[in-house]
Design an enzyme around this catalytic site. Structure first.
Site, mmCIF file in Angstrom:
data_model
loop_
_atom_site.group_PDB
_atom_site.id
_atom_site.type_symbol
_atom_site.label_atom_id
_atom_site.label_comp_id
_atom_site.label_asym_id
_atom_site.label_seq_id
_atom_site.Cartn_x
_atom_site.Cartn_y
_atom_site.Cartn_z
ATOM 1 N N ARG A 113 0.855 -1.203 0.000
ATOM 2 C CA ARG A 113 0.000 0.000 0.000
ATOM 3 C C ARG A 113 0.883 1.242 0.000
ATOM 4 O O ARG A 113 2.116 1.135 0.054
ATOM 5 C CB ARG A 113 -0.947 0.005 1.214
ATOM 6 C CG ARG A 113 -0.256 -0.200 2.542
ATOM 7 C CD ARG A 113 -1.265 -0.599 3.634
ATOM 8 N NE ARG A 113 -0.600 -1.098 4.819
ATOM 9 C CZ ARG A 113 -0.195 -0.359 5.837
ATOM 10 N NH1 ARG A 113 -0.405 0.938 5.833
ATOM 11 N NH2 ARG A 113 0.409 -0.901 6.869
ATOM 12 N N ASN B 77 11.700 0.637 1.289
ATOM 13 C CA ASN B 77 10.558 1.536 1.495
ATOM 14 C C ASN B 77 9.782 1.245 2.777
ATOM 15 O O ASN B 77 9.218 2.172 3.378
ATOM 16 C CB ASN B 77 9.611 1.445 0.288
ATOM 17 C CG ASN B 77 8.272 2.089 0.583
ATOM 18 O OD1 ASN B 77 8.130 3.309 0.531
ATOM 19 N ND2 ASN B 77 7.264 1.276 0.931
ATOM 20 N N ALA C 79 15.658 7.307 13.041
ATOM 21 C CA ALA C 79 15.800 6.203 12.071
ATOM 22 C C ALA C 79 16.026 6.756 10.666
ATOM 23 O O ALA C 79 16.864 6.246 9.910
ATOM 24 C CB ALA C 79 14.553 5.313 12.094
ATOM 25 N N LYS C 80 15.303 7.807 10.304
ATOM 26 C CA LYS C 80 15.441 8.356 8.952
ATOM 27 C C LYS C 80 16.771 9.094 8.787
ATOM 28 O O LYS C 80 17.387 9.043 7.718
ATOM 29 C CB LYS C 80 14.261 9.261 8.623
ATOM 30 C CG LYS C 80 12.926 8.514 8.541
ATOM 31 C CD LYS C 80 12.951 7.411 7.485
ATOM 32 C CE LYS C 80 11.588 6.766 7.311
ATOM 33 N NZ LYS C 80 11.592 5.739 6.243
ATOM 34 N N SER D 141 13.138 10.405 4.694
ATOM 35 C CA SER D 141 12.077 11.356 5.047
ATOM 36 C C SER D 141 12.686 12.729 5.292
ATOM 37 O O SER D 141 13.853 12.838 5.709
ATOM 38 C CB SER D 141 11.375 10.899 6.327
ATOM 39 O OG SER D 141 10.493 11.911 6.791
ATOM 40 N N TYR E 266 11.366 7.968 15.016
ATOM 41 C CA TYR E 266 11.169 8.007 13.557
ATOM 42 C C TYR E 266 12.224 8.910 12.894
ATOM 43 O O TYR E 266 12.868 8.527 11.915
ATOM 44 C CB TYR E 266 9.755 8.502 13.250
ATOM 45 C CG TYR E 266 9.428 8.536 11.772
ATOM 46 C CD1 TYR E 266 9.003 7.387 11.102
ATOM 47 C CD2 TYR E 266 9.564 9.717 11.040
ATOM 48 C CE1 TYR E 266 8.710 7.419 9.744
ATOM 49 C CE2 TYR E 266 9.272 9.754 9.684
ATOM 50 C CZ TYR E 266 8.846 8.603 9.043
ATOM 51 O OH TYR E 266 8.566 8.641 7.695
HETATM 52 N N1 LIG Z 1 3.508 9.098 4.034
HETATM 53 C C1 LIG Z 1 4.358 10.047 4.394
HETATM 54 O O1 LIG Z 1 3.980 11.188 4.710
HETATM 55 C C2 LIG Z 1 5.825 9.770 4.374
HETATM 56 C C3 LIG Z 1 6.701 10.861 4.466
HETATM 57 C C4 LIG Z 1 8.076 10.626 4.458
HETATM 58 C C5 LIG Z 1 8.551 9.336 4.356
HETATM 59 N N2 LIG Z 1 7.673 8.293 4.287
HETATM 60 C C6 LIG Z 1 8.254 6.940 4.212
HETATM 61 O O2 LIG Z 1 7.775 6.259 3.067
HETATM 62 C C7 LIG Z 1 7.699 4.864 3.339
HETATM 63 C C8 LIG Z 1 6.296 4.371 3.011
HETATM 64 O O3 LIG Z 1 5.353 5.105 3.780
HETATM 65 P P1 LIG Z 1 3.786 5.046 3.500
HETATM 66 O O4 LIG Z 1 3.240 6.348 3.902
HETATM 67 O O5 LIG Z 1 3.527 4.539 2.122
HETATM 68 O O6 LIG Z 1 3.337 3.945 4.593
HETATM 69 P P2 LIG Z 1 2.073 2.997 4.692
HETATM 70 O O7 LIG Z 1 1.012 3.419 3.729
HETATM 71 O O8 LIG Z 1 1.752 2.887 6.134
HETATM 72 O O9 LIG Z 1 2.670 1.580 4.194
HETATM 73 C C9 LIG Z 1 3.732 1.013 4.907
HETATM 74 C C10 LIG Z 1 4.270 -0.195 4.159
HETATM 75 O O10 LIG Z 1 5.337 -0.745 4.942
HETATM 76 C C11 LIG Z 1 5.010 -2.064 5.341
HETATM 77 N N3 LIG Z 1 5.399 -2.312 6.718
HETATM 78 C C12 LIG Z 1 5.130 -1.559 7.807
HETATM 79 N N4 LIG Z 1 5.599 -2.164 8.917
HETATM 80 C C13 LIG Z 1 6.162 -3.335 8.504
HETATM 81 C C14 LIG Z 1 6.793 -4.409 9.171
HETATM 82 N N5 LIG Z 1 6.924 -4.460 10.500
HETATM 83 N N6 LIG Z 1 7.242 -5.454 8.431
HETATM 84 C C15 LIG Z 1 7.088 -5.447 7.088
HETATM 85 N N7 LIG Z 1 6.498 -4.472 6.405
HETATM 86 C C16 LIG Z 1 6.034 -3.430 7.104
HETATM 87 C C17 LIG Z 1 3.487 -2.169 5.214
HETATM 88 O O11 LIG Z 1 3.123 -3.540 5.030
HETATM 89 P P3 LIG Z 1 1.664 -4.097 5.559
HETATM 90 O O12 LIG Z 1 0.640 -3.560 4.605
HETATM 91 O O13 LIG Z 1 1.796 -5.570 5.511
HETATM 92 O O14 LIG Z 1 1.496 -3.562 6.943
HETATM 93 C C18 LIG Z 1 3.228 -1.287 4.005
HETATM 94 O O15 LIG Z 1 3.452 -2.005 2.823
HETATM 95 C C19 LIG Z 1 8.063 4.707 4.819
HETATM 96 O O16 LIG Z 1 9.412 4.330 4.937
HETATM 97 C C20 LIG Z 1 7.839 6.089 5.389
HETATM 98 O O17 LIG Z 1 8.625 6.319 6.519
HETATM 99 C C21 LIG Z 1 6.328 8.481 4.284
#
Ligand SMILES: NC(=O)c1ccc[n+]([C@@H]2O[C@H](COP(=O)([O-])OP(=O)(O)OC[C@H]3O[C@@H](n4cnc5c(N)ncnc54)[C@H](OP(=O)(O)O)[C@@H]3O)[C@@H](O)[C@H]2O)c1
Length: 242
Positions: free
Chosen positions: A13, A73, A151-152, A134, A148
């Protein structure tokens, strides 16, 4: 050139799904991953220390022995207020660091060793890593998210170390530093931090879309020239200009 095989962690997702879809559309063979097994998805809960190894081995098997690109990711964004008990705060810290940083480091290590052991012309690109870091890694995050941001920030340092260490061996590393991006993760955050008011801090007037981040990731995974290795690409609507 053969179609590259690309492992995208956390591609069930959000940003990871958009990256996997963009890479598939570009003709790459994409290996998808999530915390649980699903249709066409390797399940590996990255909170478990052995999970990255199991994931890498399963992905290699699926790929027929060769992975060309790793996209780190997968990540979680869980609040950890100062007021929780010491042990809960420590557990939250360890979980987030393990999933968001340690697992990415373990997978990167497997990938680098895989490419160092591979044959190739001296000037060939043997492999690429794309890290989804991030804005928090530079700017910091909210008081509930020390872990968080740490880690980033660690991921950005890991990325630069890999880029510098293995460029001469044809191994390239790229990082992307998104600001708020419209996924479930950002939705929770925006709601918890006051919703629309937070947008006032973004000159572009909106958060990024997963497709925008995917377009950058696709470029890094497939097309970015070797001289770009070590770069961190911001995508935050000018909310943090370095
Ligand atoms: N959204 C933002 O505003 C934002 C901003 C900066 C950086 N980011 C970074 O972008 C990346 C993706 O974020 P997103 O917003 O797309 O997140 P998201 O919609 O919550 O999706 C997270 C993804 O990571 C997987 N995941 C989470 N915990 C896990 C675990 N313990 N083991 C294996 N897989 C795991 C989830 O798998 P499941 O579906 O199986 O749980 C999912 O596929 C992250 O690294 C986040 O820190 C996001």
């Amino acid at each position: 050139m053969h179609a590259p095989t690309i492992l995208v962690t956390g591609s069930t997702r959000g940003i990871g799904l958009a990256i996997a879809d963009a890479l598939s559309s570009a003709g790459a063979t994409v290996i998808r991953h999530g915390s649980r097994n699903g249709a066409g998805v390797i399940g590996a809960d990255l909170a478990a220390p052995g999970a990255p190894d199991a994931l890498w081995q399963q992905a290699l098997e699926l790929a027929g022995g060769r992975i060309d690109v790793l996209v780190n990711n997968a990540g979680q964004f869980e609040a950890s207020p100062l007021e929780v008990s010491d042990i809960v705060w420590l557990d939250n810290w360890e979980d987030t660091l393990r999933i968001n940083l340690t697992a990415a480091a373990q997978l990167s290590r497997f990938a680098v060793r895989h490419w160092l052991a591979s044959d190739g012309a001296d000037d060939a690109v043997r492999g690429r890593i794309v890290h989804i870091a991030s804005r928090a890694g530079y700017r910091g995050d909210s008081p509930d998210h020390w872990h968080y941001a740490a880690a980033k920030g660690g991921m950005i340092a890991l990325h630069k170390t890999i880029a510098r260490g293995y460029a001469a061996s044809g191994i390239l590393s790229f990082a992307i530093a998104p600001g708020f991006t419209d996924t479930a993760m950002a939705g929770d955050y925006l709601a918890s931090r006051g919703g629309a008011a937070l947008l006032a801090d973004i000159p572009l007037g909106r958060v990024a879309t997963p497709q925008e981040i995917a377009a950058i990731a696709r470029f890094c995974a497939l097309d970015a020239p070797p001289s770009m290795t070590g770069t961190v690409i911001d995508a935050n609507g000018a909310s943090y200009v370095r």
